[in-house]
Scaffold this active site. Sequence first.
Site, PDB file in Angstrom:
ATOM      1  N   GLN A 516       0.833  -1.209   0.000  1.00  0.00           N
ATOM      2  CA  GLN A 516       0.000   0.000   0.000  1.00  0.00           C
ATOM      3  C   GLN A 516       0.862   1.251   0.000  1.00  0.00           C
ATOM      4  OE1 GLN A 516      -1.880   1.498   3.705  1.00  0.00           O
ATOM      5  NE2 GLN A 516      -3.822   1.026   2.707  1.00  0.00           N
ATOM      6  N   GLY A 517       0.559   2.179  -0.909  1.00  0.00           N
ATOM      7  CA  GLY A 517       1.274   3.450  -0.972  1.00  0.00           C
ATOM      8  C   GLY A 517       0.365   4.604  -0.611  1.00  0.00           C
ATOM      9  N   TYR A 518       0.114   4.783   0.657  1.00  0.00           N
ATOM     10  CA  TYR A 518      -0.729   5.884   1.117  1.00  0.00           C
ATOM     11  C   TYR A 518       0.096   6.937   1.856  1.00  0.00           C
ATOM     12  CZ  TYR A 518      -5.447   4.007   0.187  1.00  0.00           C
ATOM     13  OH  TYR A 518      -6.611   3.591  -0.408  1.00  0.00           O
ATOM     14  N   SER A 519       0.621   6.574   3.019  1.00  0.00           N
ATOM     15  CA  SER A 519       1.280   7.549   3.891  1.00  0.00           C
ATOM     16  C   SER A 519       2.519   8.151   3.242  1.00  0.00           C
ATOM     17  CB  SER A 519       1.668   6.894   5.220  1.00  0.00           C
ATOM     18  OG  SER A 519       0.529   6.502   5.941  1.00  0.00           O
ATOM     19  N   GLU A 634      -9.749  -1.310   4.896  1.00  0.00           N
ATOM     20  CA  GLU A 634      -8.569  -1.413   5.746  1.00  0.00           C
ATOM     21  C   GLU A 634      -8.959  -1.410   7.211  1.00  0.00           C
ATOM     22  OE1 GLU A 634      -4.172   0.595   6.087  1.00  0.00           O
ATOM     23  OE2 GLU A 634      -5.856   1.939   5.755  1.00  0.00           O
ATOM     24  N   SER A 758      -4.415   7.071  12.819  1.00  0.00           N
ATOM     25  CA  SER A 758      -4.266   6.879  14.258  1.00  0.00           C
ATOM     26  C   SER A 758      -5.633   6.838  14.932  1.00  0.00           C
ATOM     27  CB  SER A 758      -3.422   7.998  14.861  1.00  0.00           C
ATOM     28  OG  SER A 758      -4.156   9.206  14.896  1.00  0.00           O
ATOM     29  N   ASN A 759      -5.673   6.235  16.094  1.00  0.00           N
ATOM     30  CA  ASN A 759      -6.951   6.120  16.796  1.00  0.00           C
ATOM     31  C   ASN A 759      -7.510   7.470  17.210  1.00  0.00           C
ATOM     32  OD1 ASN A 759      -6.585   3.417  16.429  1.00  0.00           O
ATOM     33  ND2 ASN A 759      -6.763   2.852  18.577  1.00  0.00           N
ATOM     34  N   GLU A 760      -6.635   8.449  17.368  1.00  0.00           N
ATOM     35  CA  GLU A 760      -7.121   9.795  17.652  1.00  0.00           C
ATOM     36  C   GLU A 760      -7.858  10.362  16.441  1.00  0.00           C
ATOM     37  OE1 GLU A 760      -4.399   8.504  20.513  1.00  0.00           O
ATOM     38  OE2 GLU A 760      -4.033   8.681  18.354  1.00  0.00           O
TER      39      GLU A 760
END
Length: 775
Positions: A516-519, A634, A758-760
């Site tokens: 996966q190329g996201y971040s 995801e 992130s969960n935040e």
Amino acid sequence: MTTSAASADELQLLTDSARTFCEKLAPCARIRALRDTPTGFDKKLWREMAGLGWMGILAPERVGGLDLGLTALAKVLTELGRVAAPEPLLDTAGICVGLLGSLPLQVQATDLLEQIVGGELITMLAWQEDPLLPSPASRKTRGERGAGGLRLSGTKYCVPLATAVDGFVVSATIDDDFALLWIPKDTAGVTRHIQRLADGTHHASVIFENVALESSALLAHGPPAAEAFTRALDAGAILSAAYLCGLMSASFEATIKYLNTRTQFGRAIGTFQALQHRAVNLYLQTELAKSTLAEAATEFATSTAYARALFASRAKYRASEAAFSVVREAVQMHGAIGVTDECDISLYLNRALVVAASMGNATWHCHRIGELVANRSLDQADAAVVNHADGVDPADWNSLSDAEFRHGIRQWFEREYPPHLRYPPRRLRWAEIKSWYLALSARGWLAPAWPREHGGMGLEPSKLLIFIEEQERWGISRAPDMGITMVGPLLIRHGTVEQRAQYLPKILAGEHIWCQGYSEPNAGSDLASLRTEAIQAGDVFIVNGQKTWTTLAQDATHIFLLARTDKGAKKQAGISFLLVDIATPGITVRPIRNIAGHEEFCEVFFDDVRVPITNVVGALNHGWTIAKALLSFERIFLGSPKQSQYALQRLTELAHHHGLFADPVFRDRYTRLKFDVLDLETLYARFALQVRRGEPLGPDVSLLKIWATETFARLTELMMETAGSAGAQAGKLACGEHDVEVLSLFYSARPATIYGGSNEIQRNIVAKSVLGLPD
């Protein structure tokens, strides 16, 4: 108790009518006038409830009942909970009717049932023999046979609304045999000591002092009566959970409304991120409670005694914990007005305290299941399997019972999975796991959630969970699966016919391994800030940029990525979704060493990489829509119970090896985490069913990612404690038949709450897109 079940349409009609009735005739505010009255509830309203047939929802048709099943009564009790109604429907129509309807046919029990169903009789089960601990196993109340009848002596505690009832169904011991008796309230020798409760109702200690009874008072005795009694109490716990689910939902909705309207410092307090995240935590608890309740009510009638106990205690535990959290936080978020009697939140708080304490509070149910778990071996729960499933053609898996399906895949996993790859301490590389990937492919088991027409198993959610559980049980490593869990489902839904034909077979064949190329360095959770660009040049795009935190890119043959194709568009527009062959010139992969010392993540650099226009998925410049769909996939993948199931299994082995189940403190912590994992499975099944039905996943799927990753983290932290001085030891710890990698699991849990958003950030999404809290 009935095993019938109402249809979905019947349940919806029942829910709608109950909500209308409660909103019009039983608003929450009426409770103030009912507090400290002799009955504690409205008997006129009670008769109207009987007229609607609610007293007979569980009763068999032979006594005028509806025989609609536990889920139907749970729906009505949920609506009563929404208005904090004190009427004893749970105790009379739930516990007593369920119990009497399960007893062997007998004139007295049948007569009682008919009167209850007709609204002529209000009954309570008097069973608790300790003022603090609701243990159904206690048998202190005893009866003796004599000339012309029976003599009964004993005390029952915490009997709800004892001054308002017409009589009691009493559990007792007669001639060392379990028995159930009917005792009218005015019988000589029966006295009641009343105790006021937080919500203005009451319960009582009911004393039976040498009470003379006719032989006809004996409703039932022996093992059938004892089984019906235990079953009725478990059903009562589930129904109590239903009431609490309604109560917490109404309280939570009122709180969200208040957060949207109350202003401080010139803005709505719902804009404050601290309150938003707390609200999301409460919403997560309510959804866990509702999902657990739905499963318990649905599965109860056909379950074993152990499973019924587990369902009941899970439902009551989660609902009690959640309801108390919601009402407590509701008071806090309302501020000073929340602690006044004029605010309805105070009514919900007091009612929640009463209902959560009845039928066993959260701590008692945790202790109950902890003891059951401690007395079961590691494999005892799996004993009931059949021996003829392994030869069934994979196309028929959904036609099997869950037990047959579990046995079939278990046999094959145990026979075929390479022993040296069990319970690896890290993600295996492609060269290590390739043979297993291809074995699954040859068997047709590589894509359990894909539709059959695309080469998958097409498993229904319950069997998909079993498939996951059996892999975790046997220590099967996760193969490189981005193609299976993300690219495949995406192309099935959004790809062209040509793209599906080109890519899906090669994913199944192991020819294409995807990453996966996201971040990007400055676009992680804030993915829309990505800078990688793709400029069109004829029939190709020229891609330049950098991706990071790309899992196992060094083993991948292909990468799916987001790139900006219109730099003049708004932040979340002008982005396209591309499929790229990593062998294309201009791509460089650099592994990153993580805190555990493994090279699981990578940076990927793109320098003038040429990508065909035909590799765009969906419309040009509309990749964000595709990305959001994939992020949903995801998040359901990251919300899979696999990691937590694995960690729980390893924790269980550690605990058995070190004899920790004898320690009540450890057992309590373990059981709470076991409940967390079981409730995660239930929540996961809910979202998996949406995918199975072809329904789009909404932003609420973020709840799954939050709960799964934080549960996994809590498990690994308890594992570290359980390992004691060896908790920080690198490498394997000896543990019975298997070694356990404690430290590696702890390390694995650290990024889990970060990647995939992130969960935040997940809490921000739920706060705004689900709860409707303001920016």
